[in-house]
Design a protein around this motif. Sequence first.
Motif, mmCIF file in Angstrom:
data_model
loop_
_atom_site.group_PDB
_atom_site.id
_atom_site.type_symbol
_atom_site.label_atom_id
_atom_site.label_comp_id
_atom_site.label_asym_id
_atom_site.label_seq_id
_atom_site.Cartn_x
_atom_site.Cartn_y
_atom_site.Cartn_z
ATOM 1 N N ALA A 63 -72.875 7.148 0.281
ATOM 2 C CA ALA A 63 -72.198 8.407 0.641
ATOM 3 C C ALA A 63 -70.927 8.150 1.460
ATOM 4 O O ALA A 63 -70.066 8.809 1.162
ATOM 5 C CB ALA A 63 -73.144 9.545 1.196
ATOM 6 N N ILE A 64 -71.067 6.976 2.116
ATOM 7 C CA ILE A 64 -69.839 6.702 3.015
ATOM 8 C C ILE A 64 -68.678 6.517 1.998
ATOM 9 O O ILE A 64 -67.391 7.020 2.309
ATOM 10 C CB ILE A 64 -70.212 5.484 4.177
ATOM 11 N N ARG A 65 -68.791 5.637 1.285
ATOM 12 C CA ARG A 65 -67.565 4.991 0.547
ATOM 13 C C ARG A 65 -67.232 6.099 -0.682
ATOM 14 O O ARG A 65 -66.148 6.336 -0.963
ATOM 15 C CB ARG A 65 -67.939 3.878 -0.263
ATOM 16 N N TYR A 66 -68.299 6.767 -1.096
ATOM 17 C CA TYR A 66 -68.058 7.804 -2.375
ATOM 18 C C TYR A 66 -67.324 8.907 -1.689
ATOM 19 O O TYR A 66 -66.489 9.446 -2.555
ATOM 20 C CB TYR A 66 -69.670 8.481 -2.719
ATOM 21 N N PHE A 67 -67.517 9.520 -0.453
ATOM 22 C CA PHE A 67 -66.757 10.428 0.152
ATOM 23 C C PHE A 67 -65.453 9.833 0.931
ATOM 24 O O PHE A 67 -64.801 10.912 1.281
ATOM 25 C CB PHE A 67 -67.473 11.509 0.989
ATOM 26 N N CYS A 68 -65.302 8.722 0.915
ATOM 27 C CA CYS A 68 -63.758 8.116 1.620
ATOM 28 C C CYS A 68 -62.821 8.651 0.535
ATOM 29 O O CYS A 68 -62.667 8.434 -0.643
ATOM 30 C CB CYS A 68 -63.847 6.415 1.500
ATOM 31 N N PRO A 69 -61.563 9.209 1.431
ATOM 32 C CA PRO A 69 -60.443 9.389 0.898
ATOM 33 C C PRO A 69 -59.710 8.221 0.485
ATOM 34 O O PRO A 69 -60.138 7.377 0.494
ATOM 35 C CB PRO A 69 -59.810 10.353 1.969
ATOM 36 N N ASP A 70 -58.510 8.709 -0.001
ATOM 37 C CA ASP A 70 -57.609 7.386 -0.696
ATOM 38 C C ASP A 70 -57.134 6.625 0.452
ATOM 39 O O ASP A 70 -57.271 5.216 0.303
ATOM 40 C CB ASP A 70 -56.391 7.942 -1.293
ATOM 41 N N LEU A 71 -56.977 7.058 1.701
ATOM 42 C CA LEU A 71 -56.792 6.337 2.756
ATOM 43 C C LEU A 71 -58.103 6.097 3.544
ATOM 44 O O LEU A 71 -58.698 6.961 4.245
ATOM 45 C CB LEU A 71 -55.879 6.792 3.765
ATOM 46 N N CYS A 72 -58.712 5.044 3.459
ATOM 47 C CA CYS A 72 -60.099 4.661 3.971
ATOM 48 C C CYS A 72 -60.040 3.691 4.968
ATOM 49 O O CYS A 72 -60.181 2.564 4.764
ATOM 50 C CB CYS A 72 -60.994 4.222 2.823
ATOM 51 N N TYR A 73 -60.031 4.171 6.442
ATOM 52 C CA TYR A 73 -59.745 3.377 7.333
ATOM 53 C C TYR A 73 -60.954 3.244 8.254
ATOM 54 O O TYR A 73 -61.439 4.403 8.472
ATOM 55 C CB TYR A 73 -58.773 3.733 8.203
ATOM 56 N N PHE A 74 -61.824 2.182 8.680
ATOM 57 C CA PHE A 74 -62.698 2.240 9.559
ATOM 58 C C PHE A 74 -62.209 1.787 10.997
ATOM 59 O O PHE A 74 -61.600 0.801 11.202
ATOM 60 C CB PHE A 74 -63.873 1.278 9.251
ATOM 61 N N THR A 75 -62.315 2.527 12.009
ATOM 62 C CA THR A 75 -61.822 2.298 13.389
ATOM 63 C C THR A 75 -62.821 2.632 14.396
ATOM 64 O O THR A 75 -63.866 3.311 14.384
ATOM 65 C CB THR A 75 -60.605 3.274 13.765
ATOM 66 N N TRP A 76 -62.499 1.718 15.587
ATOM 67 C CA TRP A 76 -63.459 2.100 16.550
ATOM 68 C C TRP A 76 -63.005 3.301 17.673
ATOM 69 O O TRP A 76 -61.594 3.551 17.590
ATOM 70 C CB TRP A 76 -63.139 0.827 17.590
ATOM 71 N N LEU A 77 -63.946 3.964 18.112
ATOM 72 C CA LEU A 77 -63.368 4.970 19.035
ATOM 73 C C LEU A 77 -63.307 4.377 20.553
ATOM 74 O O LEU A 77 -63.777 3.026 20.790
ATOM 75 C CB LEU A 77 -64.678 5.944 19.276
ATOM 76 N N PRO A 78 -62.453 4.844 21.414
ATOM 77 C CA PRO A 78 -62.540 4.176 22.803
ATOM 78 C C PRO A 78 -63.645 3.624 23.549
ATOM 79 O O PRO A 78 -63.481 2.791 24.328
ATOM 80 C CB PRO A 78 -61.363 5.406 23.552
#
Length: 368
Positions: free
Chosen positions: A216-231
């Motif tokens: 589901a993570i990738r399926y619902f990922c938009p065209d810009l799919c970035y994984f980032t850390w929170l502070p």
Amino acid sequence: MRDLEESLRDAVLDLADGAPLTENLATVARARGRRIRRRRRTALGAFVVVMFAAVAVPYVALRREAPQPVVEPAPTVTVTPSVLTRALPGFSIKSPYRLPGGATVSMLTLPGADDSKMYVSLDRSTGRYRQLAFAYDPLGMSADGKLFAGSTGSGKVRVLDAADRTVDTIGVRMQFDIDSKPEWSPDGSRLLLPTPDGFAVYDVATKSHRVFENSAIRYFCPDLCYFTWLPNGREVAVGRRDDNVPRSEARAAVVASADIYSADTGKLVRSIPMTGVPASTDAWSPDGRSVLVRVQDEDFSTSTRIADTTTGALRGDPISGQALFLGDGRILAIGSRHAELFTADGIPLEEATLPRQFNDAILTVTRN
């Protein structure tokens, strides 16, 4: 004197008409004369009063009703900070290069031969820049400049130190998206790697990793799919498209939220309503209240906006270029020719022209 004679003559005529007795003629004449003079004085006084009123009253009325001068309100003046404009000095490998706001250029990514990359990194121990001996693409550098991570192109990720020595090899196949790369946590203790069905987290101290995959993570990922850390370095964010809007190749996907996952369990923690995708790990403000998001229009054009991390509400004008929050809460944006400094609300403070050595380079910046 003439008035007195005329009055006396008139009185005599009046007395003749009355034909009084002879012995009282003088007395009667004097009495009647006094009455006539009083009537005339009274009539004259009334006439003077009327004439004075006729002249004075209109003057007073005009004076009271005269239009007062119109005082225009003072114009409202909006004071905006002045924008400092300057040209930055040329780049030299002999010393750390500073950008507006005090940020430091820690690495330059330059085009190499045959689609390879060339990396020039700042050696913190010497304060000089040197070319790295490897050309992995994409390459991520830790905030302290001590570790690098890049895909080998054969389903593995190599971790190296600043001396080009291999620290570890991670058996994770990265998913390559536009501008995606290995993301180091703010303290450099963990590494975030996007995968075809989710993400993986590598721990430097234990040299171990965990893969969290959910279709589901990738399926619902938009065209810009970035994984980032929170502070906080314990949570991971990724955009989620609006599943109520049908997907189309003709227009960009509509972003509904930023989903926050635990880096320890891979479980969904919460969702922030948002119309853009968090741009990078450095896109989160130091106080955690704002995040820089990439917003796509239907025609796939992209801009960077400031979003509230609670409500997702956007504020400020669009910011062009690669943008990040500095340690003091201001925003630095880097384009192909210019670097701009903004307040936390996106108000321009400074614009600087970059040297020509940076024309084809991608700059990695360390916060001040």
